[in-house]
Design an enzyme around this catalytic site. Structure first.
Site, mmCIF file in Angstrom:
data_model
loop_
_atom_site.group_PDB
_atom_site.id
_atom_site.type_symbol
_atom_site.label_atom_id
_atom_site.label_comp_id
_atom_site.label_asym_id
_atom_site.label_seq_id
_atom_site.Cartn_x
_atom_site.Cartn_y
_atom_site.Cartn_z
ATOM 1 N N ASP A 12 0.813 -1.225 0.000
ATOM 2 C CA ASP A 12 0.000 0.000 0.000
ATOM 3 C C ASP A 12 0.844 1.271 0.000
ATOM 4 O O ASP A 12 0.432 2.302 0.533
ATOM 5 C CB ASP A 12 -0.974 0.013 1.205
ATOM 6 C CG ASP A 12 -1.869 -1.200 1.224
ATOM 7 O OD1 ASP A 12 -2.229 -1.674 0.124
ATOM 8 O OD2 ASP A 12 -2.203 -1.688 2.313
ATOM 9 N N LYS A 15 2.169 2.059 -5.010
ATOM 10 C CA LYS A 15 2.806 1.429 -6.190
ATOM 11 C C LYS A 15 2.009 1.681 -7.463
ATOM 12 O O LYS A 15 2.566 1.934 -8.520
ATOM 13 C CB LYS A 15 2.921 -0.100 -5.996
ATOM 14 C CG LYS A 15 3.814 -0.534 -4.888
ATOM 15 C CD LYS A 15 3.787 -2.033 -4.709
ATOM 16 C CE LYS A 15 2.467 -2.577 -4.225
ATOM 17 N NZ LYS A 15 2.066 -2.171 -2.874
ATOM 18 N N GLY A 39 -4.549 -4.381 -3.539
ATOM 19 C CA GLY A 39 -5.537 -3.326 -3.801
ATOM 20 C C GLY A 39 -4.764 -2.119 -4.274
ATOM 21 O O GLY A 39 -4.016 -1.530 -3.514
ATOM 22 N N HIS A 40 -4.897 -1.792 -5.541
ATOM 23 C CA HIS A 40 -4.064 -0.757 -6.165
ATOM 24 C C HIS A 40 -4.947 0.390 -6.660
ATOM 25 O O HIS A 40 -5.861 0.168 -7.444
ATOM 26 C CB HIS A 40 -3.286 -1.359 -7.333
ATOM 27 C CG HIS A 40 -2.268 -2.368 -6.908
ATOM 28 N ND1 HIS A 40 -1.611 -3.192 -7.789
ATOM 29 C CD2 HIS A 40 -1.764 -2.670 -5.692
ATOM 30 C CE1 HIS A 40 -0.762 -3.950 -7.122
ATOM 31 N NE2 HIS A 40 -0.839 -3.655 -5.850
ATOM 32 N N GLN A 220 2.113 -6.078 -3.161
ATOM 33 C CA GLN A 220 2.599 -6.202 -1.778
ATOM 34 C C GLN A 220 3.920 -5.415 -1.607
ATOM 35 O O GLN A 220 4.038 -4.353 -2.185
ATOM 36 C CB GLN A 220 2.749 -7.677 -1.369
ATOM 37 C CG GLN A 220 1.412 -8.384 -1.173
ATOM 38 C CD GLN A 220 0.800 -8.898 -2.462
ATOM 39 O OE1 GLN A 220 1.464 -9.549 -3.251
ATOM 40 N NE2 GLN A 220 -0.461 -8.625 -2.697
ATOM 41 N N SER A 411 5.908 11.986 -4.348
ATOM 42 C CA SER A 411 4.477 12.096 -4.605
ATOM 43 C C SER A 411 3.841 12.965 -3.523
ATOM 44 O O SER A 411 4.046 12.730 -2.336
ATOM 45 C CB SER A 411 3.868 10.697 -4.634
ATOM 46 O OG SER A 411 2.482 10.773 -4.744
HETATM 47 P P1 GDP Z 1 -0.600 0.292 -3.586
HETATM 48 O O1 GDP Z 1 -1.249 -0.955 -3.109
HETATM 49 O O2 GDP Z 1 0.850 0.350 -3.249
HETATM 50 O O3 GDP Z 1 -0.844 0.588 -5.039
HETATM 51 O O4 GDP Z 1 -1.271 1.492 -2.761
HETATM 52 P P2 GDP Z 1 -2.831 1.651 -2.376
HETATM 53 O O5 GDP Z 1 -3.581 2.064 -3.578
HETATM 54 O O6 GDP Z 1 -3.309 0.461 -1.630
HETATM 55 O O7 GDP Z 1 -2.745 2.806 -1.296
HETATM 56 C C1 GDP Z 1 -2.186 4.035 -1.563
HETATM 57 C C2 GDP Z 1 -3.262 5.112 -1.335
HETATM 58 O O8 GDP Z 1 -2.634 6.363 -1.246
HETATM 59 C C3 GDP Z 1 -4.238 5.235 -2.485
HETATM 60 O O9 GDP Z 1 -5.483 5.638 -1.979
HETATM 61 C C4 GDP Z 1 -3.638 6.329 -3.361
HETATM 62 O O10 GDP Z 1 -4.602 7.021 -4.139
HETATM 63 C C5 GDP Z 1 -3.064 7.234 -2.295
HETATM 64 N N1 GDP Z 1 -1.853 7.976 -2.672
HETATM 65 C C6 GDP Z 1 -0.821 7.592 -3.475
HETATM 66 N N2 GDP Z 1 0.148 8.528 -3.469
HETATM 67 C C7 GDP Z 1 -0.281 9.512 -2.643
HETATM 68 C C8 GDP Z 1 0.298 10.735 -2.190
HETATM 69 O O11 GDP Z 1 1.414 11.096 -2.534
HETATM 70 N N3 GDP Z 1 -0.441 11.478 -1.316
HETATM 71 C C9 GDP Z 1 -1.671 11.097 -0.879
HETATM 72 N N4 GDP Z 1 -2.309 11.896 -0.031
HETATM 73 N N5 GDP Z 1 -2.244 9.961 -1.276
HETATM 74 C C10 GDP Z 1 -1.550 9.169 -2.134
HETATM 75 P P1 IMO Z 2 -0.863 -4.227 -2.189
HETATM 76 O O1 IMO Z 2 -0.388 -4.786 -3.484
HETATM 77 C C1 IMO Z 2 -0.985 -4.634 2.161
HETATM 78 C C2 IMO Z 2 -0.992 -8.706 3.718
HETATM 79 C C3 IMO Z 2 -2.223 -9.176 4.458
HETATM 80 C C4 IMO Z 2 -1.590 -10.132 5.444
HETATM 81 C C5 IMO Z 2 -0.490 -10.788 4.628
HETATM 82 C C6 IMO Z 2 -0.856 -12.122 4.006
HETATM 83 O O2 IMO Z 2 -2.128 -3.467 -2.246
HETATM 84 O O3 IMO Z 2 0.234 -3.477 -1.520
HETATM 85 P P2 IMO Z 2 -2.408 -12.802 1.954
HETATM 86 O O4 IMO Z 2 -3.865 -12.572 1.715
HETATM 87 O O5 IMO Z 2 -1.522 -12.231 0.919
HETATM 88 O O6 IMO Z 2 -2.092 -14.243 2.232
HETATM 89 O O7 IMO Z 2 -2.114 -12.014 3.332
HETATM 90 O O8 IMO Z 2 -0.171 -9.867 3.592
HETATM 91 N N1 IMO Z 2 -1.228 -8.188 2.358
HETATM 92 C C7 IMO Z 2 -1.175 -6.894 2.043
HETATM 93 N N2 IMO Z 2 -0.990 -5.803 2.809
HETATM 94 N N3 IMO Z 2 -1.092 -4.499 0.820
HETATM 95 C C8 IMO Z 2 -1.235 -5.589 0.039
HETATM 96 O O9 IMO Z 2 -1.221 -5.534 -1.310
HETATM 97 C C9 IMO Z 2 -1.339 -6.852 0.642
HETATM 98 N N4 IMO Z 2 -1.511 -8.108 0.167
HETATM 99 C C10 IMO Z 2 -1.429 -8.912 1.236
HETATM 100 O O10 IMO Z 2 -2.873 -8.107 5.104
HETATM 101 O O11 IMO Z 2 -0.985 -9.432 6.497
HETATM 102 MG MG MG Z 3 -2.768 -1.591 -1.819
#
Ligand code: GDP
Ligand code: IMO
Ligand code: MG
Length: 424
Positions: A12, A15, A39-40, A220, A411
């Site tokens: 999270d 990415k 979750g991206h 991840q 960012s």
């Molecule tokens: P990922 O799994 O690594 O792709 O990240 P997620 O989408 O799960 O979580 C990142 C969250 O932060 C998302 O809601 C993005 O829209 C938000 N985000 C990404 N970059 C920034 C930033 O520089 N500032 C803020 N405030 N939000 C950001």
């Molecule tokens: P993105 O790509 C954050 C965590 C779960 C748990 C562990 C194992 O959005 O960054 P799993 O279901 O993979 O067997 O769970 O990994 N986990 C994540 N945490 N971002 C993710 O993906 C994750 N995918 C799995 O919360 O601790």
């Molecule tokens: Mg995510």
């Protein structure tokens, strides 16, 4: 230029935002591991897109976006994600699914859900998407691949071996309901039709002739890597750059750079050690300003200060050549910001500058911090490094020193536009 985008913390990190930006200049985007546990989020033209399995490069036209051999696909979740994105007008003509990707079967999700719900000790806090059990069966050589759904003879042959084993496990180990062969064949038939338009049987010819630039998209993060993360509190695949090769079918010579994505602080979802975790008002403030709630499960993310110890480790094992530092804007109202530069063992006062890989001792570790003055200014509209407030630049420079890698992208908001490229 071929680039790998790797999460440098516990997932999270932003990415998808970075992948989306870099995808503009790429010809091929390959998601190399994980499944719908990811979750991206991409925010483009004021629209928020949520991806789980579908590569974050799909928003551009004329790109090949591959769900790679190292991924695991839960067909019904793919169908849901696909439909939601279709409703948002996403064009799927560039999507390709590797015939070698593994399939998450209904019994995998049953087992993951049951294990999580009934774990007394040793709960991982998984996303319950069947990830662990699917990768387990892949390694145990009793998994099904996408290609198996398209050859009824192979499917029958494999199921005759696999299904009795899985049913025995479901009933005797977990006390769960078994599946009939007919149920599984129906399931495979239904989803083969949904996956069919995208399955990439001629990928070898394409790879032989590949001459454009490739972007490898990780899910991840390094600290969730099954070999290098906080094992056993990890996912079941290899998010590190090494995983980009095994998970895509392209060799290490294809990789020119590895961008590790890290937040200006740290979050974690699920169980497991987290030395800089803040169980106080500051943690709540980061969670609330940063909207730190999971995209896939909605769970609140645990929050803490930036941890240079794990980041230095991520630079090393993740193979990072530079870092994209995200969510700096979350600190816009903070008076003070901290970076953990080392851990102290509360048992004997030992100082760890390197990450201790035995995570069972992390409960004894105390973070040692350097404190920085905040910039107390809205940075979300800033687009050049020079224009960032001095205190913000000081923070970034110290991050670079402590982790031993340059910051190449900054960012300052979720939108595509809210991005600064830093030339070092
Ligand atoms: P990922 O799994 O690594 O792709 O990240 P997620 O989408 O799960 O979580 C990142 C969250 O932060 C998302 O809601 C993005 O829209 C938000 N985000 C990404 N970059 C920034 C930033 O520089 N500032 C803020 N405030 N939000 C950001
Ligand atoms: P993105 O790509 C954050 C965590 C779960 C748990 C562990 C194992 O959005 O960054 P799993 O279901 O993979 O067997 O769970 O990994 N986990 C994540 N945490 N971002 C993710 O993906 C994750 N995918 C799995 O919360 O601790
Ligand atoms: Mg995510």
């Amino acid at each position: 230029m071929n680039t790998v985008v790797v999460g440098a913390q516990w997932g999270d990190e932003g990415k998808a935002k970075i992948t989306d930006i870099l995808a503009e200049k790429a010809d091929v985007i390959i998601r190399y591991q994980g499944g719908c546990n990811a979750g991206h989020t991409v925010v483009a033209n004021n629209i928020t897109y949520k991806f789980h399995l579908i590569p974050s490069g799909i928003l551009y036209k004329n790109k090949i976006c591959v769900i790679g051999p190292g991924t695991v696909i839960m067909p019904e979740y793919f169908e849901k994600e696909h439909q939601e994105l279709l409703n948002q007008g996403v064009d799927f003509s560039g999507l390709r699914i590797s015939p070698l990707a593994s399939i998450t079967m209904p019994y995998h999700t049953d087992i993951d859900g049951f294990s999580e719900d009934n774990a007394q000790k040793g709960k991982i806090g998984t996303t319950k998407k069947g990830i662990g059990p699917t990768y387990t069966d892949k390694i145990a050589r009793i998994g099904l691949k996408v290609q198996d759904l398209f050859d009824i003879e192979t499917l029958n042959e494999k199921l005759d071996i696999i299904l009795p084993l899985k049913n025995k496990q479901l009933q005797e180990v977990y006390g769960l309901k078994p599946y009939t062969k007919e149920q599984i064949l129906n399931y495979c038939h239904k989803y083969s039709e949904i996956l069919a338009p995208y399955v990439w049987f001629d990928w070898q010819t394409f790879f032989e002739e590949i001459d454009g630039s490739v972007l490898f998209e990780g899910a991840q993060g390094v600290m969730l890597d099954v070999d290098y993360g906080t094992y056993p509190f990890v996912t079941s695949s290899n998010p590190i750059a090494g995983g980009a090769c095994t998970g895509s079918g392209l060799g290490p010579k294809m990789i020119d750079e590895v961008i590790g994505v890290a937040k200006a602080y740290v979050t974690r979802v699920g169980e497991g050690p987290f030395v800089t975790e803040l169980n106080d008002e500051t943690g709540m403030k980061i969670q609330s300003i940063g909207h730190e709630f999971g995209v896939t499960t909605g769970r609140p993310r645990r929050c803490g200060w930036f941890d240079a110890v794990t980041m230095r480790y991520a630079v090393l094992v993740g193979g990072l050549t530079s870092v994209a530092l995200t969510k700096l804007d979350v600190f816009d109202t903070f008076d003070n910001i901290k970076i953990c530069y080392a851990y102290e063992d509360t048992r004997d006062g030992a100082i760890y500058k390197n990450y201790p890989t035995n995570v069972f001792i992390h409960k004894y570790l105390k973070p040692l911090y350097e404190t920085f003055e905040g910039w107390r200014q809205d940075i979300t509209s800033i687009r050049t490094y020079e224009d960032l407030p001095e205190n913000c630049k000081k923070y970034i420079s110290r991050v670079e020193e402590l982790i031993g890698a340059p910051v190449s992208i900054i960012s300052v908001g979720p939108d595509r536009e809210q991005t600064i490229f830093k030339v070092s």
